[in-house]
Motif scaffolding. Structure first.
Motif, PDB file in Angstrom:
ATOM      1  N   LEU A  87       0.845 -73.460  36.488  1.00  0.00           N
ATOM      2  CA  LEU A  87       0.106 -73.461  37.747  1.00  0.00           C
ATOM      3  C   LEU A  87       0.460 -72.184  38.501  1.00  0.00           C
ATOM      4  O   LEU A  87       1.617 -71.967  38.863  1.00  0.00           O
ATOM      5  CB  LEU A  87       0.470 -74.691  38.585  1.00  0.00           C
ATOM      6  N   HIS A  88      -0.526 -71.331  38.737  1.00  0.00           N
ATOM      7  CA  HIS A  88      -0.317 -70.082  39.461  1.00  0.00           C
ATOM      8  C   HIS A  88      -0.986 -70.172  40.830  1.00  0.00           C
ATOM      9  O   HIS A  88      -2.209 -70.222  40.930  1.00  0.00           O
ATOM     10  CB  HIS A  88      -0.902 -68.904  38.689  1.00  0.00           C
ATOM     11  N   GLY A  89      -0.178 -70.192  41.863  1.00  0.00           N
ATOM     12  CA  GLY A  89      -0.725 -70.233  43.218  1.00  0.00           C
ATOM     13  C   GLY A  89      -1.129 -71.637  43.635  1.00  0.00           C
ATOM     14  O   GLY A  89      -1.373 -72.513  42.796  1.00  0.00           O
ATOM     15  N   ILE A 145      -1.058 -82.936  42.655  1.00  0.00           N
ATOM     16  CA  ILE A 145      -0.846 -83.912  41.589  1.00  0.00           C
ATOM     17  C   ILE A 145      -0.553 -83.201  40.268  1.00  0.00           C
ATOM     18  O   ILE A 145       0.273 -83.651  39.470  1.00  0.00           O
ATOM     19  CB  ILE A 145      -2.050 -84.871  41.452  1.00  0.00           C
ATOM     20  N   TYR A 146      -1.184 -82.040  40.043  1.00  0.00           N
ATOM     21  CA  TYR A 146      -0.906 -81.295  38.814  1.00  0.00           C
ATOM     22  C   TYR A 146       0.520 -80.749  38.829  1.00  0.00           C
ATOM     23  O   TYR A 146       1.211 -80.769  37.803  1.00  0.00           O
ATOM     24  CB  TYR A 146      -1.910 -80.168  38.629  1.00  0.00           C
ATOM     25  N   ASP A 147       0.959 -80.293  39.996  1.00  0.00           N
ATOM     26  CA  ASP A 147       2.344 -79.831  40.123  1.00  0.00           C
ATOM     27  C   ASP A 147       3.309 -80.976  39.824  1.00  0.00           C
ATOM     28  O   ASP A 147       4.364 -80.778  39.204  1.00  0.00           O
ATOM     29  CB  ASP A 147       2.574 -79.295  41.532  1.00  0.00           C
ATOM     30  N   CYS A 148       2.958 -82.193  40.248  1.00  0.00           N
ATOM     31  CA  CYS A 148       3.787 -83.367  39.936  1.00  0.00           C
ATOM     32  C   CYS A 148       3.836 -83.610  38.434  1.00  0.00           C
ATOM     33  O   CYS A 148       4.889 -83.954  37.878  1.00  0.00           O
ATOM     34  CB  CYS A 148       3.241 -84.607  40.640  1.00  0.00           C
ATOM     35  N   LEU A 149       2.699 -83.422  37.746  1.00  0.00           N
ATOM     36  CA  LEU A 149       2.672 -83.597  36.297  1.00  0.00           C
ATOM     37  C   LEU A 149       3.595 -82.590  35.618  1.00  0.00           C
ATOM     38  O   LEU A 149       4.323 -82.930  34.676  1.00  0.00           O
ATOM     39  CB  LEU A 149       1.254 -83.419  35.761  1.00  0.00           C
ATOM     40  N   LEU A 150       3.592 -81.355  36.106  1.00  0.00           N
ATOM     41  CA  LEU A 150       4.461 -80.331  35.529  1.00  0.00           C
ATOM     42  C   LEU A 150       5.934 -80.659  35.748  1.00  0.00           C
ATOM     43  O   LEU A 150       6.780 -80.356  34.902  1.00  0.00           O
ATOM     44  CB  LEU A 150       4.141 -78.962  36.138  1.00  0.00           C
ATOM     45  N   GLY A 151       6.243 -81.286  36.890  1.00  0.00           N
ATOM     46  CA  GLY A 151       7.629 -81.621  37.199  1.00  0.00           C
ATOM     47  C   GLY A 151       8.046 -82.994  36.725  1.00  0.00           C
ATOM     48  O   GLY A 151       9.212 -83.399  36.915  1.00  0.00           O
ATOM     49  N   ASN A 152       7.119 -83.758  36.130  1.00  0.00           N
ATOM     50  CA  ASN A 152       7.412 -85.092  35.578  1.00  0.00           C
ATOM     51  C   ASN A 152       7.920 -86.078  36.623  1.00  0.00           C
ATOM     52  O   ASN A 152       8.683 -87.002  36.301  1.00  0.00           O
ATOM     53  CB  ASN A 152       8.429 -84.998  34.432  1.00  0.00           C
ATOM     54  N   LEU A 153       7.496 -85.890  37.889  1.00  0.00           N
ATOM     55  CA  LEU A 153       7.932 -86.794  38.946  1.00  0.00           C
ATOM     56  C   LEU A 153       6.822 -86.906  39.986  1.00  0.00           C
ATOM     57  O   LEU A 153       6.279 -85.897  40.438  1.00  0.00           O
ATOM     58  CB  LEU A 153       9.207 -86.275  39.606  1.00  0.00           C
ATOM     59  N   LEU A 154       6.508 -88.153  40.378  1.00  0.00           N
ATOM     60  CA  LEU A 154       5.437 -88.404  41.335  1.00  0.00           C
ATOM     61  C   LEU A 154       6.010 -89.047  42.590  1.00  0.00           C
ATOM     62  O   LEU A 154       6.292 -90.243  42.611  1.00  0.00           O
ATOM     63  CB  LEU A 154       4.382 -89.328  40.712  1.00  0.00           C
ATOM     64  N   PRO A 183      -3.104 -70.024  32.504  1.00  0.00           N
ATOM     65  CA  PRO A 183      -2.617 -70.605  33.754  1.00  0.00           C
ATOM     66  C   PRO A 183      -3.764 -71.100  34.640  1.00  0.00           C
ATOM     67  O   PRO A 183      -4.848 -70.502  34.670  1.00  0.00           O
ATOM     68  CB  PRO A 183      -1.868 -69.445  34.416  1.00  0.00           C
ATOM     69  N   VAL A 184      -3.510 -72.196  35.338  1.00  0.00           N
ATOM     70  CA  VAL A 184      -4.473 -72.743  36.299  1.00  0.00           C
ATOM     71  C   VAL A 184      -4.313 -71.984  37.612  1.00  0.00           C
ATOM     72  O   VAL A 184      -3.236 -71.978  38.209  1.00  0.00           O
ATOM     73  CB  VAL A 184      -4.244 -74.248  36.510  1.00  0.00           C
ATOM     74  N   CYS A 185      -5.400 -71.352  38.054  1.00  0.00           N
ATOM     75  CA  CYS A 185      -5.354 -70.516  39.261  1.00  0.00           C
ATOM     76  C   CYS A 185      -6.183 -71.087  40.406  1.00  0.00           C
ATOM     77  O   CYS A 185      -6.106 -70.575  41.532  1.00  0.00           O
ATOM     78  CB  CYS A 185      -5.838 -69.103  38.950  1.00  0.00           C
ATOM     79  N   GLY A 186      -6.978 -72.093  40.137  1.00  0.00           N
ATOM     80  CA  GLY A 186      -7.814 -72.689  41.177  1.00  0.00           C
ATOM     81  C   GLY A 186      -8.353 -74.031  40.723  1.00  0.00           C
ATOM     82  O   GLY A 186      -8.144 -74.444  39.567  1.00  0.00           O
ATOM     83  N   TRP A 187      -9.055 -74.717  41.634  1.00  0.00           N
ATOM     84  CA  TRP A 187      -9.514 -76.081  41.358  1.00  0.00           C
ATOM     85  C   TRP A 187     -10.963 -76.280  41.758  1.00  0.00           C
ATOM     86  O   TRP A 187     -11.449 -75.664  42.701  1.00  0.00           O
ATOM     87  CB  TRP A 187      -8.634 -77.099  42.097  1.00  0.00           C
ATOM     88  N   ALA A 188     -11.648 -77.147  41.013  1.00  0.00           N
ATOM     89  CA  ALA A 188     -12.995 -77.591  41.359  1.00  0.00           C
ATOM     90  C   ALA A 188     -13.022 -79.109  41.235  1.00  0.00           C
ATOM     91  O   ALA A 188     -12.227 -79.707  40.499  1.00  0.00           O
ATOM     92  CB  ALA A 188     -14.034 -76.956  40.443  1.00  0.00           C
ATOM     93  N   MET A 189     -13.909 -79.737  41.973  1.00  0.00           N
ATOM     94  CA  MET A 189     -14.109 -81.178  41.869  1.00  0.00           C
ATOM     95  C   MET A 189     -15.222 -81.428  40.855  1.00  0.00           C
ATOM     96  O   MET A 189     -16.299 -80.827  40.949  1.00  0.00           O
ATOM     97  CB  MET A 189     -14.500 -81.754  43.231  1.00  0.00           C
ATOM     98  N   ALA A 190     -14.973 -82.280  39.867  1.00  0.00           N
ATOM     99  CA  ALA A 190     -16.006 -82.610  38.891  1.00  0.00           C
ATOM    100  C   ALA A 190     -17.078 -83.454  39.568  1.00  0.00           C
ATOM    101  O   ALA A 190     -16.789 -84.524  40.105  1.00  0.00           O
ATOM    102  CB  ALA A 190     -15.406 -83.359  37.710  1.00  0.00           C
ATOM    103  N   GLY A 215      -9.059 -77.893  36.607  1.00  0.00           N
ATOM    104  CA  GLY A 215      -8.186 -76.743  36.797  1.00  0.00           C
ATOM    105  C   GLY A 215      -8.783 -75.510  36.132  1.00  0.00           C
ATOM    106  O   GLY A 215      -9.068 -75.525  34.931  1.00  0.00           O
ATOM    107  N   LEU A 216      -8.975 -74.429  36.905  1.00  0.00           N
ATOM    108  CA  LEU A 216      -9.679 -73.236  36.433  1.00  0.00           C
ATOM    109  C   LEU A 216      -8.715 -72.068  36.240  1.00  0.00           C
ATOM    110  O   LEU A 216      -7.752 -71.910  37.007  1.00  0.00           O
ATOM    111  CB  LEU A 216     -10.746 -72.828  37.448  1.00  0.00           C
ATOM    112  N   ASP A 217      -8.986 -71.241  35.230  1.00  0.00           N
ATOM    113  CA  ASP A 217      -8.199 -70.025  35.088  1.00  0.00           C
ATOM    114  C   ASP A 217      -8.791 -68.926  35.972  1.00  0.00           C
ATOM    115  O   ASP A 217      -9.724 -69.174  36.747  1.00  0.00           O
ATOM    116  CB  ASP A 217      -8.089 -69.597  33.620  1.00  0.00           C
ATOM    117  N   ASP A 218      -8.282 -67.715  35.864  1.00  0.00           N
ATOM    118  CA  ASP A 218      -8.726 -66.665  36.781  1.00  0.00           C
ATOM    119  C   ASP A 218     -10.139 -66.160  36.501  1.00  0.00           C
ATOM    120  O   ASP A 218     -10.685 -65.360  37.264  1.00  0.00           O
ATOM    121  CB  ASP A 218      -7.734 -65.495  36.787  1.00  0.00           C
ATOM    122  N   THR A 219     -10.759 -66.641  35.411  1.00  0.00           N
ATOM    123  CA  THR A 219     -12.158 -66.294  35.134  1.00  0.00           C
ATOM    124  C   THR A 219     -13.113 -67.408  35.541  1.00  0.00           C
ATOM    125  O   THR A 219     -14.326 -67.251  35.419  1.00  0.00           O
ATOM    126  CB  THR A 219     -12.362 -65.993  33.641  1.00  0.00           C
ATOM    127  N   GLY A 220     -12.554 -68.536  35.984  1.00  0.00           N
ATOM    128  CA  GLY A 220     -13.376 -69.691  36.346  1.00  0.00           C
ATOM    129  C   GLY A 220     -13.604 -70.661  35.216  1.00  0.00           C
ATOM    130  O   GLY A 220     -14.315 -71.655  35.391  1.00  0.00           O
TER     131      GLY A 220
END
Length: 249
Positions: free
Chosen positions: A7-9, A25-34, A108-115, A208-213
């Motif tokens: 996760l970048h930024g 929530i994605y940061d929580c997944l990376l840290g294995n703790l909610l 790396p995930v640099c941004g977010w969109a809602m499906a 989760g989007l990379d820097d190209t979208g």
């Protein structure tokens, strides 16, 4: 070992609630703790379970509750960056599903969109609102539009008798993990299916989007806990609190 993209930024303080929620929530997944910000001092360890791979021709993704959607799943407008994705179920400490995660790339995930679907209008969303797919049988699923339609039709034809192959697979695996990749019949394309956190509700899927979208990850967030950014309670979070009081947790 399951490798999730970095996760970048993170979204700034003026970003919409949903965007900050997705990053959190994605940061929580990376840290294995909610952590639960609605219950001071409570955190749940997270376990990632690799279920296998899922075929999504053209990167098209659909979602829904397979037992009630019939042949009309919610089809997301934005396509994933891969035709074959890895499926990861994230289980919270008490064995409830926190997320159902699809891995479409490793950047790396640099941004977010809602499906969202083509019919969704997100321009007038309230401060802490979102678009999600409805769950009415405690079950969520992700898959290609064609596979989801076939699953929904097969379960509708079964009319709740639970004699269809998909239900048989679910019951055969119950007790090992409440998530799996399964097919409505032998030889047909499979879908990812799981129990839906605390049960029924409307659940968002974050992209989760990379820097190209391009979409690197897609995750259905089952809203198990509140987050640091909520100023009002969603119905789902209020339901969690009600269940905790009922169960004495």
């Amino acid at each position: 070992m399951i490798e999730l993209p970095e996760l970048h930024g993170r979204p700034g303080p003026t970003a919409p609630w949903w965007e900050r929620r997705a990053s959190w929530i994605y940061d929580c997944l990376l840290g294995n703790l909610l952590p639960d910000h609605g219950e001071t001092g409570i955190s749940y360890p997270l376990e990632h379970v690799l279920l296998g791979t899922l075929h999504l021709p053209g990167g098209e993704l659909a979602a829904g509750d397979p037992y009630v959607m019939g042949a009309e799943p919610l089809i997301f407008s934005r396509r994933l960056g891969a035709d074959v994705v890895e499926v990861v179920a994230t289980v919270a400490g008490d064995e409830r599903m926190a997320t159902l995660l699809l891995l479409a790339g490793s950047n790396p995930v640099c941004g977010w969109a809602m499906a969202t679907s083509a019919d969704d209008d997100v321009c007038d969303l309230a401060a802490e609102d979102y678009r999600g797919y409805p769950v009415d049988s405690g079950t969520g699923a992700l898959g290609s539009p064609a596979a989801m339609r076939r699953v929904g039709q097969a379960l509708a034809d079964d009319a709740g008798r639970m004699r269809d192959p998909l239900s048989a697979t679910i019951h055969a695996q119950m007790g090992t993990c409440s998530a799996m990749i399964a097919s409505p019949d032998e030889g047909l394309v499979a879908v990812a299916i799981c129990s839906s956190g605390w049960g029924d509700g409307d659940y968002p899927t974050w992209l989760g989007l990379d820097d190209t979208g391009a979409v690197m990850v897609a995750l259905t967030d089952f809203l198990l806990t509140s987050d640091p950014y909520q100023t009002i309670e969603h119905e789902d979070v209020m339901l969690v609190s009600w269940w905790r009081r009922l169960l004495g947790r």
